[in-house]
Design a protein around this motif. Structure first.
Motif, PDB file in Angstrom:
ATOM      1  N   ILE A  61      -2.274  12.222   3.901  1.00 50.78           N
ATOM      2  CA  ILE A  61      -0.931  11.634   3.903  1.00 50.78           C
ATOM      3  C   ILE A  61      -0.296  11.638   5.297  1.00 50.78           C
ATOM      4  O   ILE A  61       0.170  10.598   5.749  1.00 50.78           O
ATOM      5  N   PRO A  62      -0.320  12.780   5.995  1.00 52.06           N
ATOM      6  CA  PRO A  62       0.241  12.714   7.340  1.00 52.06           C
ATOM      7  C   PRO A  62      -0.473  11.701   8.225  1.00 52.06           C
ATOM      8  O   PRO A  62       0.150  10.990   9.014  1.00 52.06           O
ATOM      9  N   MET A  63      -1.796  11.610   8.023  1.00 51.95           N
ATOM     10  CA  MET A  63      -2.534  10.674   8.860  1.00 51.95           C
ATOM     11  C   MET A  63      -2.080   9.241   8.596  1.00 51.95           C
ATOM     12  O   MET A  63      -1.799   8.473   9.510  1.00 51.95           O
ATOM     13  N   LEU A  64      -2.000   8.897   7.317  1.00 50.35           N
ATOM     14  CA  LEU A  64      -1.553   7.555   6.962  1.00 50.35           C
ATOM     15  C   LEU A  64      -0.172   7.284   7.533  1.00 50.35           C
ATOM     16  O   LEU A  64       0.119   6.211   8.040  1.00 50.35           O
ATOM     17  N   PHE A  65       0.634   8.313   7.479  1.00 45.28           N
ATOM     18  CA  PHE A  65       1.994   8.188   7.978  1.00 45.28           C
ATOM     19  C   PHE A  65       1.991   7.831   9.464  1.00 45.28           C
ATOM     20  O   PHE A  65       2.661   6.906   9.908  1.00 45.28           O
ATOM     21  N   PHE A  66       1.160   8.542  10.226  1.00 41.85           N
ATOM     22  CA  PHE A  66       1.142   8.265  11.672  1.00 41.85           C
ATOM     23  C   PHE A  66       0.523   6.907  11.989  1.00 41.85           C
ATOM     24  O   PHE A  66       0.980   6.210  12.887  1.00 41.85           O
ATOM     25  N   ILE A  67      -0.489   6.548  11.224  1.00 42.83           N
ATOM     26  CA  ILE A  67      -1.076   5.217  11.438  1.00 42.83           C
ATOM     27  C   ILE A  67      -0.016   4.149  11.203  1.00 42.83           C
ATOM     28  O   ILE A  67       0.138   3.205  11.970  1.00 42.83           O
ATOM     29  N   GLY A  68       0.759   4.358  10.146  1.00 41.53           N
ATOM     30  CA  GLY A  68       1.830   3.425   9.837  1.00 41.53           C
ATOM     31  C   GLY A  68       2.798   3.293  11.004  1.00 41.53           C
ATOM     32  O   GLY A  68       3.142   2.198  11.429  1.00 41.53           O
ATOM     33  N   ILE A  69       3.200   4.431  11.529  1.00 41.53           N
ATOM     34  CA  ILE A  69       4.144   4.420  12.648  1.00 41.53           C
ATOM     35  C   ILE A  69       3.541   3.694  13.846  1.00 41.53           C
ATOM     36  O   ILE A  69       4.193   2.883  14.491  1.00 41.53           O
ATOM     37  N   TRP A  70       2.267   3.946  14.080  1.00 44.21           N
ATOM     38  CA  TRP A  70       1.613   3.337  15.241  1.00 44.21           C
ATOM     39  C   TRP A  70       1.590   1.813  15.121  1.00 44.21           C
ATOM     40  O   TRP A  70       1.925   1.084  16.033  1.00 44.21           O
ATOM     41  N   PHE A  75       0.823  -1.194   0.000  1.00 40.23           N
ATOM     42  CA  PHE A  75       0.000   0.000   0.000  1.00 40.23           C
ATOM     43  C   PHE A  75       0.870   1.262   0.000  1.00 40.23           C
ATOM     44  O   PHE A  75       0.691   2.171  -0.793  1.00 40.23           O
ATOM     45  N   VAL A  76       1.850   1.248   0.898  1.00 40.85           N
ATOM     46  CA  VAL A  76       2.737   2.407   1.009  1.00 40.85           C
ATOM     47  C   VAL A  76       3.502   2.614  -0.293  1.00 40.85           C
ATOM     48  O   VAL A  76       3.620   3.733  -0.800  1.00 40.85           O
ATOM     49  N   LEU A  77       3.977   1.522  -0.853  1.00 43.36           N
ATOM     50  CA  LEU A  77       4.716   1.615  -2.113  1.00 43.36           C
ATOM     51  C   LEU A  77       3.858   2.224  -3.213  1.00 43.36           C
ATOM     52  O   LEU A  77       4.279   3.130  -3.939  1.00 43.36           O
ATOM     53  N   ALA A  78       2.629   1.752  -3.316  1.00 42.54           N
ATOM     54  CA  ALA A  78       1.722   2.226  -4.351  1.00 42.54           C
ATOM     55  C   ALA A  78       1.473   3.719  -4.188  1.00 42.54           C
ATOM     56  O   ALA A  78       1.502   4.490  -5.152  1.00 42.54           O
TER      57      ALA A  78
END
Ligand code: ADP
Ligand code: MG
Ligand code: ZN
Length: 600
Positions: A110-119, A11-14
């Motif tokens: 995008i920032p939200m996805l980023f933080f979810i990823g980190i979490w 997902f992140v790659l895409a």
């Protein structure tokens, strides 16, 4: 879990690809220029049409610029006089009805996805540190071992015929459940295999699955010790759920005692997790009625600490004892294991079986392996009886410690001590022959050793036999006293054993007339010795306690006198043999026989 991680990565790659592509596509034809350059292009009539945005103006060129081959130029300035200028040069232009929807979305998505990823990343890191991963609650597939094709069969398990015949019925049931249901018979829900460690309980459970050719689900009680309360319970639920899907099958819970410890039995407290797991197990046990073709087996070496609720009728109500094998059993087990090694034709396994009283199946398997190792080390073609004897000694008395050297005086004392044991044994008992005496230090604590080989297993002993046994144990110390008139620390082990035997005679076997046929000390029904946490209860009077102490001492004294008397009577033989022992370091059966034959 694994799948999940892959999805996230993709997902992140895409997402990255899309973003990069967007920029790339945008940048293909467009170049940002200063406003005066834009103006110059207008003046020189290079621009075909113009789109005016809120904050920038885009000019589409008639032909690509020579400088960078771009066809669109953008100026980041929209001056108030732009309109009049465009009109002046007669360029087609319009105002873009710009929507900021997309860029707005991206700016917060995008920032939200980023933080979810980190979490997600962090939470996985944290929780996978313990035994139970947070994300895998209730998904315990990895920890439940299922074997579809079991190769172990009943012929691999020997010497436990009673247990085997009891389990025979289970196998028949698994093979042909219909036949049993015809008359309404139901399988017992749980069968508990009980026996000391190494007697083949795990092996037996597998063999049942192998014989019945059904899947074998196994889980060990100790694995239920989890980080989070409730994980163990979820695991039990999972186990049974899966087992039901694969019926007919066997569910095997090894080391049930780790899980089914009596609730509240641990004074340390904090048993919440185990209690929940246990409760779940009880629920599951009640939940299936045997008609489903799931047979539950469990094993424990400490049935006495199990929660009574587990042993209630309808749960683990059938107990199958898997005890240490007797002589014939040991022979059968040896026969199973020697198939894997190259055995010398002259080896009589009966002899080996006779020398290994008290060995479990696991000990015997180990013995065969050790014997093969000795044979290899000595570059022999096949494994001989000699190798077996060496292996037995090694296992009984621990590894030979060649490095340990006794000084001359110590050696002398040890020799007299060991010969004391041997001579008393030879004089008191015609059955338990002494086969070997040695002063080579072995293992921890043993300075020398005397191997007495019973020619048959004994379950019943009379007071006289017990007394003789104690006399033999005290023979070492008696010898020290007789010849050196001093006592050493070398006898502590002997004394401990004698004390235990004497106490048992008084308080357990009811062998003292004045005390009657009464048990004064509750038998600790533990295979592993003393239960540390249960305090000894003394439910007899002070007067009785005194009597017990006196009688114990009397018995020990009497045994010591007996040993001392025997040695005194055969003083010169002990001396002669002890000197011989010092010279040769070990004396074998035949060498000893010469001395024994001269005994008074
Ligand atoms: P337990 O579960 O009772 O502690 P295991 O079943 O794990 O003992 O036994 C360990 C090993 O010892 C087995 O793998 C097998 O090699 C050997 N063994 C134990 N008992 C027997 C037996 N009755 N017959 C043959 N081999 C045995
Ligand atoms: Mg086991
Ligand atoms: Zn001793």
């Amino acid at each position: 879990m694994k799948n999940y991680r892959f999805n996230l990565t993709y997902f992140v790659l895409a997402l990255l690809t899309v973003l990069l592509l967007q920029d790339y596509l945008k940048g293909v034809k467009t170049t940002v220029v200063p406003y005066n350059e834009f103006q110059a292009a207008l003046e020189s009539n290079e621009i075909k049409e113009v789109v005016v945005y809120n904050e920038e103006v885009k000019g589409y060129l008639k032909e690509a610029r020579k400088k960078d081959n771009k066809t669109v130029i953008v100026a980041r300035r929209v001056p108030p006089e732009l309109r009049s200028e465009l009109e002046k040069y007669g360029v087609k232009f319009w105002r873009a009805n710009e929507s900021s929807f997309l860029s707005d979305i991206f700016s917060w998505l995008i920032p939200m996805l980023f933080f979810i990823g980190i979490w997600i990343f962090l939470s996985r890191k944290i929780f996978s540190g313990g035994q139970g991963s947070f994300m895998s609650v209730g998904k315990s597939k990895a920890k439940i071992y299922v074997e579809k094709k079991i190769k172990v069969s009943f012929s691999d398990v020997a010497g436990v015929d009673e247990a085997k015949s009891e389990l025979e019925e289970v196998i028949n049931f698994l093979k042909d459940a219909k036949h049993y249901e015809r008359l309404g018979a139901k399988m017992p829900r749980g069968i508990l295999l009980v026996g000391p460690p190494g007697t083949g309980k795990t092996l037996l459970a597998k063999a049942v699955a192998g014989e019945a050719a059904v899947p074998f689900f196994s889980i060990s009680g100790s694995e239920f010790v989890e980080m989070f309360v409730g994980v163990g319970a979820a695991r039990v639920r999972d186990l049974f759920e899966q087992a039901r899907k694969h019926a007919p099958c066997i569910v095997f819970i090894d080391e049930l005692d780790a899980l089914g410890k009596a609730r509240g039995a641990n004074p340390m407290g904090g048993q919440d997790e185990k209690e929940q797991t246990l409760n779940q197990l009880l629920v599951e046990l009640d939940g299936f009625d045997g008609g489903e073709g799931v047979v539950l087996l469990a094993a424990t070496n400490r049935p006495e600490i199990l929660d009574p609720a587990l042993l209630r009728a309808g749960r683990f109500d059938r107990q199958v004892l898997v005890d240490r094998p007797d002589r014939i059993g040991r022979l059968q087990i040896l026969n199973v294991h020697v198939k894997k090694i190259k055995l010398d034709r002259n080896v009589e396994l009966e002899q080996v079986a006779a020398l290994t009283t008290g060995f479990t199946g696991a000990d015997l398997a180990n013995l065969v392996n050790e014997a093969a190792l000795f044979a290899t080390r000595n570059n022999r073609e096949s494994v001989t009886l000699e190798d077996f004897n060496l292996a037995i000694e090694r296992i009984i008395t621990g590894l030979e410690k060649k490095s340990r050297v006794l000084n001359k005086m110590e050696q002398k004392i040890v020799a007299y001590h060991e010969m004391g044991h041997a001579i008393v044994a030879a004089s008191c008992s015609k059955v338990n022959k002494v086969h070997k005496v040695s002063i080579i230090p072995r293992g921890v604590g043993a300075l020398g050793y005397t191997i007495q080989r019973p020619t048959e297993d004994r379950y019943l002993m009379s007071p006289l036999e017990l007394e003789n046994k104690m006399a033999v144990l005290l023979g070492g110390r008696a010898s020290e006293k007789l010849f050196f008139n001093e006592m050493t620390t070398g006898s502590s082990d002997d004394i401990a054993k004698v004390t235990e035997m004497a106490r048992a005679m008084v308080t357990k076997y009811g062998m003292i007339k004045e005390l009657g046929h009464i048990v004064y000390e509750q038998q600790q029904q533990s295979y592993l010795g003393i239960d540390q946490f249960s305090p000894k209860t003394k439910n007899y009077s002070e007067k009785t306690a005194q009597l017990i102490d006196e009688r114990v001492k009397e018995i020990v004294d009497k045994a010591f006198e007996k040993a001392y008397h025997v040695l005194e009577l055969n003083r010169d033989i002990v001396e002669k043999s002890a000197l011989e022992l010092i010279k040769k370091e070990t004396l074998t059966g035949e060498e000893l026989e010469v001395f024994f034959n001269q005994l008074n």
